[in-house]
Design a protein around this motif. Structure first.
Motif, PDB file in Angstrom:
ATOM      1  N   LEU A 144       0.829  -1.204   0.000  1.00 24.20           N
ATOM      2  CA  LEU A 144       0.000   0.000   0.000  1.00 24.20           C
ATOM      3  C   LEU A 144       0.865   1.256   0.000  1.00 24.20           C
ATOM      4  N   ALA A 145       1.936   1.243   0.783  1.00 23.99           N
ATOM      5  CA  ALA A 145       2.780   2.425   0.890  1.00 23.99           C
ATOM      6  C   ALA A 145       3.588   2.661  -0.381  1.00 23.99           C
ATOM      7  N   VAL A 146       4.047   1.584  -1.013  1.00 22.46           N
ATOM      8  CA  VAL A 146       4.908   1.727  -2.171  1.00 22.46           C
ATOM      9  C   VAL A 146       4.132   1.671  -3.471  1.00 22.46           C
ATOM     10  N   VAL A 147       3.223   0.710  -3.580  1.00 21.14           N
ATOM     11  CA  VAL A 147       2.552   0.475  -4.847  1.00 21.14           C
ATOM     12  C   VAL A 147       1.266   1.265  -4.978  1.00 21.14           C
ATOM     13  N   LEU A 148       0.639   1.579  -3.865  1.00 23.39           N
ATOM     14  CA  LEU A 148      -0.565   2.409  -3.930  1.00 23.39           C
ATOM     15  C   LEU A 148      -0.124   3.802  -4.348  1.00 23.39           C
ATOM     16  N   LEU A 149      -0.390   4.144  -5.508  1.00 22.29           N
ATOM     17  CA  LEU A 149       0.011   5.455  -6.006  1.00 22.29           C
ATOM     18  C   LEU A 149      -1.218   6.207  -6.474  1.00 22.29           C
ATOM     19  N   LEU A 186      -6.432   5.846  -6.270  1.00 22.01           N
ATOM     20  CA  LEU A 186      -5.528   4.826  -5.770  1.00 22.01           C
ATOM     21  C   LEU A 186      -5.638   3.577  -6.612  1.00 22.01           C
ATOM     22  N   PHE A 187      -4.542   2.831  -6.649  1.00 22.77           N
ATOM     23  CA  PHE A 187      -4.587   1.472  -7.177  1.00 22.77           C
ATOM     24  C   PHE A 187      -3.654   0.633  -6.339  1.00 22.77           C
ATOM     25  N   GLY A 215       5.419  -8.821 -11.987  1.00 21.91           N
ATOM     26  CA  GLY A 215       4.474  -9.484 -12.879  1.00 21.91           C
ATOM     27  C   GLY A 215       3.184  -9.902 -12.207  1.00 21.91           C
ATOM     28  N   GLY A 216       2.986  -9.477 -10.946  1.00 24.69           N
ATOM     29  CA  GLY A 216       1.770  -9.833 -10.224  1.00 24.69           C
ATOM     30  C   GLY A 216       0.582  -9.022 -10.702  1.00 24.69           C
ATOM     31  N   PRO A 217      -0.618  -9.443 -10.350  1.00 31.16           N
ATOM     32  CA  PRO A 217      -1.830  -8.789 -10.853  1.00 31.16           C
ATOM     33  C   PRO A 217      -2.170  -7.486 -10.128  1.00 31.16           C
ATOM     34  N   THR A 218      -2.994  -6.686 -10.785  1.00 30.74           N
ATOM     35  CA  THR A 218      -3.589  -5.516 -10.154  1.00 30.74           C
ATOM     36  C   THR A 218      -4.647  -6.033  -9.188  1.00 30.74           C
TER      37      THR A 218
END
Length: 97
Positions: free
Chosen positions: A8-13, A69-70, A77-80
């Motif tokens: 969440l902290a890194v990938v949630l943009l 957010l996402f 290569g993991g999913p959204t």
């Protein structure tokens, strides 16, 4: 739990919703940071399923101006896992390293 929070902290943009007529104003960098922090707090209080559902909600609290957010997998290569601008991308692999 740490992996999810790191995710969440890194990938949630918060990204610009180019092409989506959601708002005329552009969000600031501070508003993007605040939106990510709000997402992390919501996750801690409500868990993964409810958070992802709220992120996927096009009228939810995680869409502000042209920001959303996402959540993506921390694995290459993991999913959204959740996507505020386009819930149809959930489960898809956006990029492969």
């Amino acid at each position: 739990m740490k992996a999810i929070l790191r995710s969440l902290a890194v990938v949630l943009l918060a990204f610009s919703m180019t092409g989506l007529a959601m708002a005329a104003e552009h969000g600031t960098s501070q508003e993007a940071i605040d939106l990510v922090k709000k997402g992390i707090s919501y996750y801690k209080a409500n868990g993964k399923e409810k958070t992802f559902a709220e992120i996927n909600n096009p009228k939810g609290q995680f869409i502000s101006k042209d920001l959303y957010l996402f959540v993506g997998s921390v694995k290459a290569g993991g999913p959204t896992l959740a996507h505020g601008a386009n819930p149809k991308l959930v489960g898809k692999t956006p990029w492969v390293s």
